[in-house]
Design a protein around this motif. Structure first.
Motif, PDB file in Angstrom:
ATOM      1  N   LEU A 100      28.292  -8.912 -28.115  1.00  0.00           N
ATOM      2  CA  LEU A 100      27.104  -9.700 -27.780  1.00  0.00           C
ATOM      3  C   LEU A 100      25.837  -8.854 -27.885  1.00  0.00           C
ATOM      4  N   VAL A 101      25.884  -7.633 -27.368  1.00  0.00           N
ATOM      5  CA  VAL A 101      24.722  -6.735 -27.455  1.00  0.00           C
ATOM      6  C   VAL A 101      24.410  -6.413 -28.909  1.00  0.00           C
ATOM      7  N   PHE A 102      25.422  -6.154 -29.716  1.00  0.00           N
ATOM      8  CA  PHE A 102      25.216  -5.863 -31.131  1.00  0.00           C
ATOM      9  C   PHE A 102      24.575  -7.044 -31.853  1.00  0.00           C
ATOM     10  N   LEU A 103      25.067  -8.242 -31.594  1.00  0.00           N
ATOM     11  CA  LEU A 103      24.514  -9.428 -32.262  1.00  0.00           C
ATOM     12  C   LEU A 103      23.079  -9.696 -31.821  1.00  0.00           C
ATOM     13  N   LEU A 104      22.783  -9.485 -30.547  1.00  0.00           N
ATOM     14  CA  LEU A 104      21.414  -9.703 -30.079  1.00  0.00           C
ATOM     15  C   LEU A 104      20.454  -8.687 -30.693  1.00  0.00           C
ATOM     16  N   GLN A 105      20.898  -7.461 -30.881  1.00  0.00           N
ATOM     17  CA  GLN A 105      20.028  -6.452 -31.485  1.00  0.00           C
ATOM     18  C   GLN A 105      19.836  -6.676 -32.971  1.00  0.00           C
ATOM     19  N   SER A 106      20.837  -7.184 -33.650  1.00  0.00           N
ATOM     20  CA  SER A 106      20.727  -7.348 -35.097  1.00  0.00           C
ATOM     21  C   SER A 106      20.162  -8.701 -35.493  1.00  0.00           C
ATOM     22  N   TYR A 107      20.010  -9.621 -34.549  1.00  0.00           N
ATOM     23  CA  TYR A 107      19.479 -10.933 -34.862  1.00  0.00           C
ATOM     24  C   TYR A 107      17.969 -10.839 -35.033  1.00  0.00           C
ATOM     25  N   SER A 108      17.477 -11.326 -36.115  1.00  0.00           N
ATOM     26  CA  SER A 108      16.053 -11.272 -36.400  1.00  0.00           C
ATOM     27  C   SER A 108      15.469 -12.671 -36.344  1.00  0.00           C
ATOM     28  N   THR A 109      14.351 -12.818 -35.652  1.00  0.00           N
ATOM     29  CA  THR A 109      13.698 -14.118 -35.583  1.00  0.00           C
ATOM     30  C   THR A 109      12.640 -14.265 -36.650  1.00  0.00           C
ATOM     31  N   SER A 110      12.408 -13.211 -37.405  1.00  0.00           N
ATOM     32  CA  SER A 110      11.395 -13.248 -38.454  1.00  0.00           C
ATOM     33  C   SER A 110      11.927 -14.000 -39.664  1.00  0.00           C
ATOM     34  N   ASP A 111      11.055 -14.800 -40.278  1.00  0.00           N
ATOM     35  CA  ASP A 111      11.474 -15.545 -41.457  1.00  0.00           C
ATOM     36  C   ASP A 111      11.231 -14.766 -42.738  1.00  0.00           C
ATOM     37  N   VAL A 112      10.669 -13.571 -42.632  1.00  0.00           N
ATOM     38  CA  VAL A 112      10.387 -12.740 -43.797  1.00  0.00           C
ATOM     39  C   VAL A 112      11.465 -11.676 -43.917  1.00  0.00           C
ATOM     40  N   GLN A 113      12.077 -11.617 -45.088  1.00  0.00           N
ATOM     41  CA  GLN A 113      13.077 -10.587 -45.331  1.00  0.00           C
ATOM     42  C   GLN A 113      12.464  -9.504 -46.208  1.00  0.00           C
ATOM     43  N   ILE A 114      12.601  -8.291 -45.756  1.00  0.00           N
ATOM     44  CA  ILE A 114      12.086  -7.151 -46.518  1.00  0.00           C
ATOM     45  C   ILE A 114      13.266  -6.276 -46.884  1.00  0.00           C
ATOM     46  N   ILE A 115      13.467  -6.115 -48.172  1.00  0.00           N
ATOM     47  CA  ILE A 115      14.550  -5.270 -48.656  1.00  0.00           C
ATOM     48  C   ILE A 115      13.912  -4.079 -49.356  1.00  0.00           C
ATOM     49  N   PRO A 116      14.057  -2.880 -48.789  1.00  0.00           N
ATOM     50  CA  PRO A 116      13.438  -1.710 -49.414  1.00  0.00           C
ATOM     51  C   PRO A 116      14.051  -1.406 -50.780  1.00  0.00           C
ATOM     52  N   GLU A 117      13.235  -0.875 -51.660  1.00  0.00           N
ATOM     53  CA  GLU A 117      13.719  -0.458 -52.977  1.00  0.00           C
ATOM     54  C   GLU A 117      14.709   0.690 -52.811  1.00  0.00           C
ATOM     55  N   ASN A 118      15.533   0.893 -53.814  1.00  0.00           N
ATOM     56  CA  ASN A 118      16.566   1.925 -53.727  1.00  0.00           C
ATOM     57  C   ASN A 118      15.990   3.337 -53.659  1.00  0.00           C
ATOM     58  N   ASN A 119      14.961   3.604 -54.435  1.00  0.00           N
ATOM     59  CA  ASN A 119      14.428   4.966 -54.493  1.00  0.00           C
ATOM     60  C   ASN A 119      13.206   5.138 -53.599  1.00  0.00           C
ATOM     61  N   LEU A 120      13.123   4.340 -52.557  1.00  0.00           N
ATOM     62  CA  LEU A 120      11.955   4.333 -51.683  1.00  0.00           C
ATOM     63  C   LEU A 120      12.363   4.776 -50.285  1.00  0.00           C
ATOM     64  N   ARG A 121      11.667   5.763 -49.742  1.00  0.00           N
ATOM     65  CA  ARG A 121      11.917   6.212 -48.368  1.00  0.00           C
ATOM     66  C   ARG A 121      10.710   5.824 -47.541  1.00  0.00           C
ATOM     67  N   LEU A 122      10.894   4.863 -46.664  1.00  0.00           N
ATOM     68  CA  LEU A 122       9.783   4.349 -45.865  1.00  0.00           C
ATOM     69  C   LEU A 122       9.477   5.293 -44.713  1.00  0.00           C
ATOM     70  N   PRO A 123       8.208   5.360 -44.289  1.00  0.00           N
ATOM     71  CA  PRO A 123       7.868   6.152 -43.111  1.00  0.00           C
ATOM     72  C   PRO A 123       8.384   5.466 -41.851  1.00  0.00           C
ATOM     73  N   THR A 124       8.485   6.218 -40.770  1.00  0.00           N
ATOM     74  CA  THR A 124       8.946   5.649 -39.505  1.00  0.00           C
ATOM     75  C   THR A 124       7.758   5.377 -38.593  1.00  0.00           C
ATOM     76  N   SER A 125       7.962   4.428 -37.686  1.00  0.00           N
ATOM     77  CA  SER A 125       6.909   4.049 -36.760  1.00  0.00           C
ATOM     78  C   SER A 125       7.548   3.502 -35.494  1.00  0.00           C
ATOM     79  N   ALA A 126       6.782   3.492 -34.411  1.00  0.00           N
ATOM     80  CA  ALA A 126       7.259   2.916 -33.163  1.00  0.00           C
ATOM     81  C   ALA A 126       6.829   1.457 -33.030  1.00  0.00           C
TER      82      ALA A 126
END
Length: 167
Positions: A32-58
């Motif tokens: 249940l905890v895993f499903l609640l953490q992985s459930y996204s309410t956003s309707d926008v899906q962002i799939i990073p490119e393969n050769n792209l390393r995104l910066p981190t943020s809080a």
């Protein structure tokens, strides 16, 4: 004469199988905890490119519907369409304006085409000029500034940088 009787534990002769649900309850709680953490309410899906390393943020802000740009070490793309080449963390000279080295001609043409398109211009994100930019974290700020400058010149001043959640 001894009056002691030998102790004999009481045994249930007619007992049935007992189910221990403690471990099962733990397993369902973890799921249940895993499903609640992985459930996204956003309707926008962002799939990073393969050769792209995104910066981190809080930041935990959800993305809104926008035009998706990706800037990696070798290309600038709108969605999956390659717009311009990047070499040595900078755009090629033929893609830049002669008088203004911060202006990327192919990017401006594509964004202008989207802004004037009959099917796209009525969408809210195009009207408000919103862009989601996925940029490699190793690229210099000067390269990102060229993309931001050109996007604002094309009528897309609201640019958000896509980051990974982390420290």
């Amino acid at each position: 004469m001894s009056r002691r009787r030998r102790y004999e534990p009481k045994t249930k002769k007619n007992s049935t199988f007992g189910l221990n649900i403690t471990s099962m309850t733990d397993m369902f709680t973890i799921m249940l905890v895993f499903l609640l953490q992985s459930y996204s309410t956003s309707d926008v899906q962002i799939i990073p490119e393969n050769n792209l390393r995104l910066p981190t943020s809080a930041s935990m802000t959800n993305a809104t519907e926008s035009i998706k740009l990706s800037l990696s070490g070798d290309a600038l793309k709108i969605d999956q369409t390659k717009i311009a080449d990047v070499k040595n963390a900078d755009f090629l000279p033929q893609d830049l304006e002669d008088k203004d080295s911060n202006f990327i001609k192919p990017l401006f043409q594509e964004l202008d085409k989207i802004a004037k398109s009959e099917t796209e211009k009525d969408k809210a994100h195009v009207k408000e000029g919103r862009i989601l930019l996925q940029a490699d974290k190793d690229l210099p700020y000067a390269t990102l500034r060229k993309v931001m400058y050109t996007a604002s010149m094309a009528g897309f001043p609201q640019l958000k940088l896509v980051t990974m959640v982390g420290e």
